[in-house]
Scaffold this active site. Sequence first.
Site, mmCIF file in Angstrom:
data_model
loop_
_atom_site.group_PDB
_atom_site.id
_atom_site.type_symbol
_atom_site.label_atom_id
_atom_site.label_comp_id
_atom_site.label_asym_id
_atom_site.label_seq_id
_atom_site.Cartn_x
_atom_site.Cartn_y
_atom_site.Cartn_z
ATOM 1 N N HIS A 151 -46.651 27.670 1.092
ATOM 2 C CA HIS A 151 -48.037 27.430 1.506
ATOM 3 C C HIS A 151 -48.133 27.291 3.024
ATOM 4 C CE1 HIS A 151 -48.577 26.366 -2.831
ATOM 5 N NE2 HIS A 151 -49.716 26.999 -2.619
ATOM 6 N N ASN A 152 -47.966 28.402 3.699
ATOM 7 C CA ASN A 152 -48.064 28.445 5.157
ATOM 8 C C ASN A 152 -49.065 29.521 5.559
ATOM 9 O OD1 ASN A 152 -46.617 30.891 4.771
ATOM 10 N ND2 ASN A 152 -44.687 29.754 4.818
ATOM 11 N N SER A 153 -49.140 29.820 6.831
ATOM 12 C CA SER A 153 -50.165 30.777 7.280
ATOM 13 C C SER A 153 -49.855 32.201 6.829
ATOM 14 C CB SER A 153 -50.320 30.725 8.801
ATOM 15 O OG SER A 153 -49.173 31.223 9.445
ATOM 16 N N THR A 154 -48.598 32.488 6.473
ATOM 17 C CA THR A 154 -48.284 33.822 5.942
ATOM 18 C C THR A 154 -48.936 34.001 4.574
ATOM 19 O OG1 THR A 154 -46.170 33.807 7.123
ATOM 20 C CG2 THR A 154 -46.407 35.393 5.337
ATOM 21 N N HIS B 275 -58.323 28.719 2.739
ATOM 22 C CA HIS B 275 -58.246 28.164 1.386
ATOM 23 C C HIS B 275 -57.082 27.199 1.177
ATOM 24 C CE1 HIS B 275 -55.007 31.041 0.592
ATOM 25 N NE2 HIS B 275 -54.779 30.393 -0.543
ATOM 26 N N ASP B 276 -56.039 27.239 2.012
ATOM 27 C CA ASP B 276 -54.912 26.303 1.867
ATOM 28 C C ASP B 276 -54.608 25.573 3.172
ATOM 29 O OD1 ASP B 276 -54.144 26.269 -0.808
ATOM 30 O OD2 ASP B 276 -52.924 28.081 -0.631
ATOM 31 N N ASP C 87 -55.353 34.960 -4.517
ATOM 32 C CA ASP C 87 -54.507 33.787 -4.280
ATOM 33 C C ASP C 87 -53.172 33.878 -5.013
ATOM 34 O OD1 ASP C 87 -53.815 31.257 -3.311
ATOM 35 O OD2 ASP C 87 -54.704 30.240 -5.036
#
Length: 811
Positions: free
Chosen positions: A539-542, A579-580, A708
Site C-alpha cells: 500500500h504505497n504510491s505505486t 484512495h489509500d 483496486d
Amino acid sequence: MMGCASSIHISDRVVYHSGKESEDSPQQNCPQPGQIKPSNACLSTFTEVQFGPMKLYEDQLQVLLVFAKDDAQSNSFCWACERAGFRCNVARTPEAALESFQEKNHDLIIMDHRHSRYFDAEALCRSIRAISCSHNTVIVAVVKRPDREEATVMPLISAGFNRRYVENSNMMSCYNELIQLHHGEIRAQIKLRACNAVFTALEQSQEAIEISSEDQIIQYVNPAYECIMGYQRGELLKENTEVPKSEQNKPDLLDNISSCLRRGKEWQGVYYAKKKNGDSVQQNVKMTPVVGQGGKIRHCVSVNRPLNDHNKTEKPCERVQAESQTDIQQSSKHKDRRKGSLDVRSTTSRGSDAGSSQRRHSSMARIHSMTIEAPITKVINIINAAQESSPMPVAEALDRVLEILRTTELYSPQLGTKEEDPHTNDLVGGLMTDGLRRLSGNEYILATKQLHHIPGHLTTPLSLNDIPPCIAQTMENEDSWDFDIFNLESATMKRPLTYLGLKIFSRFGVCEFLSCPEATLRSWLQIIEANYHSSNSYHNSTHAADVLHATAYFLCKERVKQSLDPIDEVAALIAATVHDVDHPGRTNSFLCNAGSELAILYNDTAVLESHHAALAFQITTRDDKCNIFKNMERNEYRTLRQAVIDMVLATEMTKHFEHVNKFVNSINKPLAALEENGGNGDEDSAQSILTAPENRILVKRMLIKCADISNPCRPLELCIEWAGRISEEYFAQTDEEKQQGLPVVMPVFDRNTCSIPKSQISFIDYFITDMFDAWDAFADLPNLMQHLDNNFKYWKSLDEKKLHSLRPPPE
C-alpha cells in the site's frame, strides 16, 4: 510435613487461590493422608443424569471454600471434597473468592459465616449472586452453633445463601453434608441449567407454542405465537390472563377438549384462536396435558399452526420431512473460477443456526409495527400478504425467502469450516470484518501523526514538458493494459504517482474541468504522493498509481463512457489517486483489535477508507498552492466531493458482495434482457439504464473496486510481483500481531508456513472471478479475462506441485 494442608496442596484436584499459607496453620482434627480414600464411584469424570427424556452429563463437581484461616472446619471440608472426588479451591479473602468464582464457576460454595471480623459473608454472597453465572450455584453458610435459642435463617436467604451448616468439624459429618448437597440441591440446579436448552428450543420453534395452567391461565408463549396472534408476551403474562377464545368455536367442541384434557389425554384437531385485533384464525392444534405434583394435571401445552385457505392439515412430522427435502443445500467448497454463481451465492439455506428463528419472529413483529416503511419493509409486507392466500408449499417457500431477507448480510456468501478452506476464511476475516474487540491494553498508534510535506527536492513542480526523457519513454504506453508500473516506479525513484498522474490528468483534461492551473495540480499530486508510505511493501504510491492507471483504462471503455459524465470521470481519477493515502500497511481488523486512534475516531467502521477520504480533502484544502478545487462552483464541488468520498468508501471490502450484486441486478441483468429481447427502442432503453443516477453510482463503485484489486488480471509477471508484495505486508502484520499479543486475524499469512499460491487461488476464487465476470460483461475486457485465466492456471500449477513460493525453483 504430614499436615492436611500440605497433603491437599499436592493433590492434582486442589488449588489454593489466595491467602498466604500460614506455616503454623492448625493441624488438629485433620486426618492423615491415606486415612480416608476417595470413593471410586466419585472419581469418574462424567456422571450420567436422567432429566425426563434428556440425558445429561455431570462433570466433576467444583467446590469453593471461603475461609479466612485454616482451622479444623475448613480442613474437614477439604478432606471431604478429597474423599468425594470433587475439585476444591480455597479462597482466603472476598476478592480472591470473587476472582476464583469468575474463573471456575463453581457448583458449590461453602462460606465461613462464623467470624465477621475477617469478612462480611452476607455481603460477599450478595456480590457473588450479582454475577450472572451464579444462578445455578449452591451457596452454604457455615454458622456458629447457637448458644441460646435458634436464630432465623431469613437473613441468610435474603443474602442469597441456599442453606446453612451448623459448624461441625467431624470429617464424616462434612462428607455426608457434601453428598446430600450433591444428590439434592446441586443435581437439581444441574437439571435447571438444562432447562435453558429446552426454552431455547421453544423460543426457536416455528410452531406457535402456548403453556397454560390447569385453570387455563397463560404461563408462557413463544415468539412464533406472538407473531401469529399479534400479542406481546408481556400482555399475555399479566396476572390471571386466560387463553383467548374465539366465538367461532362451537360450545360442544370446547367441552370435548376440556373433557379430553381432564382425562389426561391429548387432543388434536382444528380450532379457532382469537388474535389481538379480534380476528379469528383457524389453526391445527395439538393440546397435551402435563401431569405434575400429586398426579394432577398442572399444565397444558398447546402447539398451534395456522391452516391455509384450503384448510389442508399436515402432521408436524410430515412438515419437518418436507422442509428437510426442500431446503436449499449449499456446498461450502469453492469451485475453480466459478461461473454464473452470483445469484446462488447471495442466498442462504433456511438456517438452523442458533437464534435465527427467534430473530425472524422478532423482526416480523417490529416490521409490522413500523409506521414509516422502508423498501425492504414493503417487500416483506407484500410477501406476508401473499402467504395468507398461498398453498402450503408456496407459503413455506415464501417463509424461507423472508428468513433470507431478514439476515444481516444479504450479499455475503456463507463459508464452510475453517479446515475446508483456511486461506479463504482468513482473507475474509482480514478483509471483510472490522476485527475482534481489543483483548489487551495494547494501543496501536499510526506512526504518521503529522501530515507529510513535499520533500525539498520536489518543491519546484515539474510539468509535462520537464519530465526526464527516460521517464517519458517509460510512460509511452500508459494507455495500454499491459503497462509496466514497476518500470515507472524504478525510473521515478518510487514516485510514479506524480508523473503518471500528470500525464493521465492531462489526457482527460482535468485541469480544464477544475479550472485550476497545471502548477496547482502538480503540487497536489506531489503532496498526495508524499503522504503515501514508501515503507509499505504494497500500500504505497505505486499501488495508487496502478489503480489510477486501471481507472483511466476503464474510463476509456465505450459502455463506461456512455454511462458517466465528465464530473464522474474526474471524480474517479481523483478517488483512485487518493484512495489509500496514509495507509499504515495494516488492515482494518488490525487497527480495531489494537485500539488505534483511527479505529476509535471512526467507531471501528470503515476505518481506513474513512481516513483516506477525510485526509485527502484536508490535504487539498489546507493550502491554496495545492487546492485543485479552489475555483469550482460550490454546488459542483459538493457533487464532486460526494462522488469521490463514495468511491473511496466503496473500496472497503465488507460491502464487496453488496456492490457486486447490486451492479449485476440493476445493470447487467436489465441490459442482458434488452439484448435477448431485441426489437425497437433498445438503444434508448439501454441508455436510460446506463445513465440513471443510481446506476451511475453503481458503475463508479464497480469501476474503482475492479481497479483496486485488478492485480490478478495483470500480465503474469506483474501479477506475481503484486502477489509477493501483498503477502509480505500481511506477513509483517502477522509478525506484529504476535509481538503485541493481538488476535492474529489471518493466521495462514505466517511467513514460515504460508502457501502464496493457495492464498492467490482463494482470493481469485472468492473475490475476483465473479466481480470481473460482471465487469467484463459490462465493459468488454477480453484481455483482462485472458490474463486472469492464465494467472489462475499458474497458481494452480504451483499448488499442485506443493510449492509455497511465488515461482518454481530454477531447473
